[in-house]
Design an enzyme around this catalytic site. Structure first.
Site, PDB file in Angstrom:
ATOM      1  N   GLY A  15       0.812  -1.209   0.000  1.00 53.73           N
ATOM      2  CA  GLY A  15       0.000   0.000   0.000  1.00 53.73           C
ATOM      3  C   GLY A  15       0.847   1.263   0.000  1.00 53.73           C
ATOM      4  O   GLY A  15       2.085   1.223  -0.033  1.00 53.73           O
ATOM      5  N   GLN A  16       0.165   2.402   0.059  1.00 58.07           N
ATOM      6  CA  GLN A  16       0.858   3.699   0.031  1.00 58.07           C
ATOM      7  C   GLN A  16       1.908   3.808   1.137  1.00 58.07           C
ATOM      8  O   GLN A  16       3.086   4.051   0.884  1.00 58.07           O
ATOM      9  CB  GLN A  16      -0.151   4.839   0.197  1.00 58.07           C
ATOM     10  CG  GLN A  16       0.514   6.191   0.409  1.00 58.07           C
ATOM     11  CD  GLN A  16      -0.446   7.322   0.736  1.00 58.07           C
ATOM     12  OE1 GLN A  16      -0.548   8.275  -0.012  1.00 58.07           O
ATOM     13  NE2 GLN A  16      -1.147   7.223   1.853  1.00 58.07           N
ATOM     14  N   ALA A  84      -5.267  -3.067   6.107  1.00 60.83           N
ATOM     15  CA  ALA A  84      -6.660  -2.827   6.497  1.00 60.83           C
ATOM     16  C   ALA A  84      -7.504  -2.691   5.246  1.00 60.83           C
ATOM     17  O   ALA A  84      -6.978  -2.465   4.154  1.00 60.83           O
ATOM     18  CB  ALA A  84      -6.778  -1.545   7.338  1.00 60.83           C
ATOM     19  N   THR A 129      -6.473   5.784  13.144  1.00 64.31           N
ATOM     20  CA  THR A 129      -6.912   6.761  12.140  1.00 64.31           C
ATOM     21  C   THR A 129      -7.772   7.858  12.748  1.00 64.31           C
ATOM     22  O   THR A 129      -8.478   7.639  13.746  1.00 64.31           O
ATOM     23  CB  THR A 129      -7.716   6.056  11.036  1.00 64.31           C
ATOM     24  OG1 THR A 129      -8.287   7.040  10.152  1.00 64.31           O
ATOM     25  CG2 THR A 129      -8.863   5.240  11.612  1.00 64.31           C
ATOM     26  N   GLU A 131     -10.392   8.827  11.492  1.00 66.62           N
ATOM     27  CA  GLU A 131     -11.787   8.467  11.283  1.00 66.62           C
ATOM     28  C   GLU A 131     -12.429   7.912  12.554  1.00 66.62           C
ATOM     29  O   GLU A 131     -13.644   7.794  12.638  1.00 66.62           O
ATOM     30  CB  GLU A 131     -11.904   7.439  10.153  1.00 66.62           C
ATOM     31  CG  GLU A 131     -11.587   7.967   8.764  1.00 66.62           C
ATOM     32  CD  GLU A 131     -12.653   8.914   8.220  1.00 66.62           C
ATOM     33  OE1 GLU A 131     -13.817   8.826   8.676  1.00 66.62           O
ATOM     34  OE2 GLU A 131     -12.319   9.738   7.352  1.00 66.62           O
ATOM     35  N   TYR A 157     -15.488   1.370   8.719  1.00 66.47           N
ATOM     36  CA  TYR A 157     -14.032   1.465   8.776  1.00 66.47           C
ATOM     37  C   TYR A 157     -13.581   2.081  10.096  1.00 66.47           C
ATOM     38  O   TYR A 157     -12.695   1.556  10.784  1.00 66.47           O
ATOM     39  CB  TYR A 157     -13.523   2.300   7.598  1.00 66.47           C
ATOM     40  CG  TYR A 157     -12.078   2.722   7.703  1.00 66.47           C
ATOM     41  CD1 TYR A 157     -11.053   1.799   7.581  1.00 66.47           C
ATOM     42  CD2 TYR A 157     -11.737   4.059   7.919  1.00 66.47           C
ATOM     43  CE1 TYR A 157      -9.724   2.185   7.673  1.00 66.47           C
ATOM     44  CE2 TYR A 157     -10.417   4.453   8.015  1.00 66.47           C
ATOM     45  CZ  TYR A 157      -9.406   3.516   7.897  1.00 66.47           C
ATOM     46  OH  TYR A 157      -8.096   3.907   7.994  1.00 66.47           O
ATOM     47  N   LYS A 161     -11.444   0.249  13.053  1.00 64.52           N
ATOM     48  CA  LYS A 161     -10.157   0.813  13.462  1.00 64.52           C
ATOM     49  C   LYS A 161     -10.131   1.115  14.964  1.00 64.52           C
ATOM     50  O   LYS A 161      -9.087   0.997  15.618  1.00 64.52           O
ATOM     51  CB  LYS A 161      -9.869   2.090  12.671  1.00 64.52           C
ATOM     52  CG  LYS A 161      -9.220   1.851  11.316  1.00 64.52           C
ATOM     53  CD  LYS A 161      -7.800   1.331  11.459  1.00 64.52           C
ATOM     54  CE  LYS A 161      -7.049   1.337  10.147  1.00 64.52           C
ATOM     55  NZ  LYS A 161      -5.670   0.846  10.299  1.00 64.52           N
TER      56      LYS A 161
END
Length: 341
Positions: A15-16, A84, A129, A131, A157, A161
């Site tokens: 991933g990033q 995730a 996160t 979020e 999500y 998390k």
């Protein structure tokens, strides 16, 4: 131990953040291992071309025994759990998979450390996160959410998390695992997937600039986010595990920009002041529940870790647009060469 080469294990390495972290750790002399799901993983070949020094280990967050074997095989000094189901919109469509991967996967990682008796050796990083805050009860204008702010996640999500965040803290307190949680606000960059709104915008702007597409479909433009550069934030993850004790840290820029501001800045990079002819609003892209504003307060990370972001908002957008223009041009050139053969 004199001369000991540290080993790091990373989930979500394709991933990033995984790519940024793999490079940072390698540059700091680590042996880097990455968890990747087996069989026909389309990212594997491309990843190894870019990161030939990474040892990939086949495992799956949903399979506890495979994570345990990955920990046994790599014997990591540091374990970064970045994997995730990380797309908020996707989590509404697939809440069960989000639960098992994003929440249960954290438990499987922690259990692997505990069950292999590495609680005193392996330092664990959990990717939490912003979020988790959810943007509700936002009564700290200008100050932003910090490590003591209340959580109120507004998506499957965010809920998943939050479980991962709390189970990491629980294993820290119950089993003495060095588990630090990074509560990262939105961080973007050239490695971001095109399914995320920032990269979707910069990729579309690049293609519009090159005459490869005419418009881009977007949902709500008013939500505000605290956007930073992924490379800066990954450096903060590493700094958390170098600290002398485990803790939780917010990484953020301390400023917010709306999606519309991001859009405006991206089109400005190609000399377009009025983006309205190029943007189509789509009801299908509007989420069942939206977070109005996410603003972080990174004061603790700056004070305790000495962390500081280096890339500001205009340069973040500029970096992404220029990268996407160059990538689209390279793809066009590669197709042209192939067609000539």
């Amino acid at each position: 131990m004199t001369g000991h080469t540290k080993t790091a294990l990373i989930t979500g390495i394709t991933g990033q953040d995984g790519g940024h972290l793999a490079r940072l750790l390698h540059d700091n002399g680590y042996e880097v291992c990455g968890v990747i799901r087996g069989q026909s993983n389309l990212k594997k070949e491309r990843f190894l071309e870019e990161f030939p020094y990474v040892e990939l280990i086949e495992a799956d967050l949903l399979d506890p025994s495979s994570i345990l074997r990955a920990v046994d095989q790599s014997d990591p000094d540091e374990f970064y759990n970045l994997a995730a189901i990380s797309h908020v919109g996707y989590s509404f469509k697939n809440p069960t998979l989000t639960l098992h991967t994003t929440a249960g996967g954290v438990l499987n990682c922690l259990e692997a450390i505990r069950m292999t008796d590495r609680s005193g050796k392996t330092r664990f990083y959990q990717a939490s996160t912003s979020e988790m805050y959810g943007g509700l009860d936002y009564n700290r204008p200008g100050l932003g959410y910090d490590e003591r702010s209340l959580f109120h996640p507004r998506s499957p999500y965010g809920v998943a998390k939050l479980y991962g965040h709390w189970i990491a803290k629980n294993y820290r307190e119950s089993y003495g695992i060095f588990a630090s949680c990074g509560i990262l606000f939105n961080h973007e960059g050239e490695r971001r997937g095109v399914e995320f709104v920032t990269r979707k915008i910069t990729n579309a702007v690049a293609r519009i600039h090159l005459g490869l597409q005419e418009t881009v479909e977007l949902g709500d433009l008013w939500p505000k986010r605290d956007w930073g550069y992924a490379g800066d934030y990954v450096r903060g993850m590493w700094q958390m595990l170098q600290h002398h004790e485990p803790d939780d840290f917010v990484l953020a820029t301390g400023e917010t920009h709306s999606i519309e501001e991001f859009l405006t800045q991206a089109f400005h990079e190609i000399g377009v002041d009025d983006w309205s002819p190029y943007v189509v609003r789509s009801q299908a892209l509007i989420r069942p529940a939206e977070v109005d504003i996410l603003l972080g307060n990174p004061a603790k990370a700056e004070r305790v870790l000495g962390w500081k972001r280096e890339v500001d908002f205009p340069n973040l957008v500029r970096r992404m647009v220029r990268y996407d223009i160059a990538e689209q041009q390279a793809r066009f050139a590669a197709r042209a060469v192939q067609s000539d053969r």
